[in-house]
Design a protein around this motif. Structure first.
Motif, mmCIF file in Angstrom:
data_model
loop_
_atom_site.group_PDB
_atom_site.id
_atom_site.type_symbol
_atom_site.label_atom_id
_atom_site.label_comp_id
_atom_site.label_asym_id
_atom_site.label_seq_id
_atom_site.Cartn_x
_atom_site.Cartn_y
_atom_site.Cartn_z
ATOM 1 N N LYS A 50 -8.480 4.874 0.202
ATOM 2 C CA LYS A 50 -8.470 4.070 1.244
ATOM 3 C C LYS A 50 -8.283 2.627 0.951
ATOM 4 C CE LYS A 50 -13.163 6.164 2.823
ATOM 5 N NZ LYS A 50 -14.564 5.901 3.099
ATOM 6 N N TRP A 51 -7.449 2.177 1.518
ATOM 7 C CA TRP A 51 -6.569 0.712 1.258
ATOM 8 C C TRP A 51 -7.609 -0.223 1.886
ATOM 9 C CZ3 TRP A 51 -3.346 0.379 -2.806
ATOM 10 C CH2 TRP A 51 -2.405 1.452 -2.915
ATOM 11 N N PHE A 52 -8.264 -0.001 3.043
ATOM 12 C CA PHE A 52 -8.949 -0.770 3.660
ATOM 13 C C PHE A 52 -9.872 0.082 4.425
ATOM 14 C CE2 PHE A 52 -4.994 -0.735 6.172
ATOM 15 C CZ PHE A 52 -5.876 -0.551 7.584
ATOM 16 N N GLU A 53 -10.915 -0.349 4.871
ATOM 17 C CA GLU A 53 -11.818 -0.163 6.160
ATOM 18 C C GLU A 53 -12.492 -0.954 6.646
ATOM 19 O OE1 GLU A 53 -14.851 3.927 6.012
ATOM 20 O OE2 GLU A 53 -15.121 2.412 4.291
ATOM 21 N N GLU A 54 -12.436 -1.199 7.952
ATOM 22 C CA GLU A 54 -12.722 -2.194 9.111
ATOM 23 C C GLU A 54 -13.920 -1.489 9.882
ATOM 24 O OE1 GLU A 54 -11.768 -5.731 10.042
ATOM 25 O OE2 GLU A 54 -11.874 -5.267 7.923
ATOM 26 N N TYR A 61 0.740 -1.132 0.053
ATOM 27 C CA TYR A 61 -0.151 0.064 -0.009
ATOM 28 C C TYR A 61 0.941 1.338 -0.060
ATOM 29 C CZ TYR A 61 -3.599 -3.216 1.618
ATOM 30 O OH TYR A 61 -4.608 -4.213 1.800
ATOM 31 N N TRP A 109 -7.974 11.391 7.958
ATOM 32 C CA TRP A 109 -9.329 10.615 8.017
ATOM 33 C C TRP A 109 -10.639 11.334 7.570
ATOM 34 C CZ3 TRP A 109 -13.698 10.397 11.242
ATOM 35 C CH2 TRP A 109 -14.325 9.410 11.483
ATOM 36 N N THR A 158 -9.758 3.204 9.024
ATOM 37 C CA THR A 158 -8.784 2.974 8.050
ATOM 38 C C THR A 158 -7.436 3.413 8.563
ATOM 39 O OG1 THR A 158 -9.330 5.635 7.660
ATOM 40 C CG2 THR A 158 -10.598 4.144 6.377
ATOM 41 N N GLU A 160 -10.696 11.766 3.765
ATOM 42 C CA GLU A 160 -11.108 10.360 3.255
ATOM 43 C C GLU A 160 -12.559 10.323 3.175
ATOM 44 O OE1 GLU A 160 -7.932 6.851 4.321
ATOM 45 O OE2 GLU A 160 -9.424 7.308 5.933
ATOM 46 N N ARG A 161 -13.346 11.002 3.905
ATOM 47 C CA ARG A 161 -14.745 11.046 4.037
ATOM 48 C C ARG A 161 -15.301 12.192 3.213
ATOM 49 N NH1 ARG A 161 -12.905 7.489 6.485
ATOM 50 N NH2 ARG A 161 -14.311 5.910 7.353
#
Length: 198
Positions: A148-152, A76, A126, A157, A129-130
């Motif tokens: 966003k490489w991932f979002e749990e 990433y 952050w 993130t 990103e939103r």
């Protein structure tokens, strides 16, 4: 180990970190309004004090290991704001580690501002990103900061992980830290020393 497993691990760690930070914040706030809470919280802080530096260092180390894993193993590519957060996080591992060895509780003067700067950058990252409209040119080249490489769990993130780590460093350093057994053998100046009667 699968990248998804590492992401899930860090996602859960973020949730644990949020609980820890929120608990300390609530207890600190409640201490202003209730003496019994203040006394209990002071006792907990006193018991945790010998481990505060180590806990802060562990949070910084875990965050550093994660960022290196995501960039060097998961590939990433870090954006500009990711690099700024790294600039704030990576030195914390070194200076907090040295502070543990030297039993230097004065490190808070340097570590807390560094972590606070990193936390502010992480919050901004952050948020953009939103809400991409909040990006006022921080990331004009390379990987966009809105990537966003991932979002749990719908909100965790990469910058959120950094934010929690910075928050934990600040929280632990505000305990305040002290080395174990610092005053175990200190005599109270008002207390008379027993003399040998033999």
């Amino acid at each position: 180990m699968e990248v998804t497993t590492i992401i899930s691990f860090y996602g859960v760690m973020a949730l644990v970190g949020i609980v820890v930070i929120a608990w300390f914040a609530i207890m600190a706030l409640a201490s202003f309004f209730a003496d019994s809470v203040a006394e209990g919280f002071a006792g907990i802080r006193e018991r945790l004090a010998p481990f505060a530096l180590t806990a802060a260092w562990a949070a910084a180390l875990l965050a550093t290991a994660g960022s290196l894993y995501f960039s060097e193993v998961a590939n990433y590519t870090p954006c500009v704001l990711c690099w700024y957060q790294r600039i704030a996080m990576y030195p914390l591992v070194l200076i907090l580690g040295i502070a543990i060895v030297r039993r230097d509780i004065g490190i808070r003067i340097y570590a807390i501002p560094l972590a606070a700067i990193g936390a502010i950058i992480a919050i901004y990252h952050w948020l953009i990103e939103r809400i991409p409209e909040l990006d006022y040119g921080a990331c004009q080249a390379g990987v966009p900061c809105t990537q966003k490489w991932f979002e749990e769990f719908g909100f965790v993130t990469m910058p959120f992980l950094a934010l929690v780590a910075f928050g934990l460093v600040i929280t632990f350093l505000l305990i305040p830290p002290r080395a174990p057994a610092d005053d175990d053998f200190e005599l109270d100046e008002d207390e008379p020393v027993a003399e040998d009667e033999s």
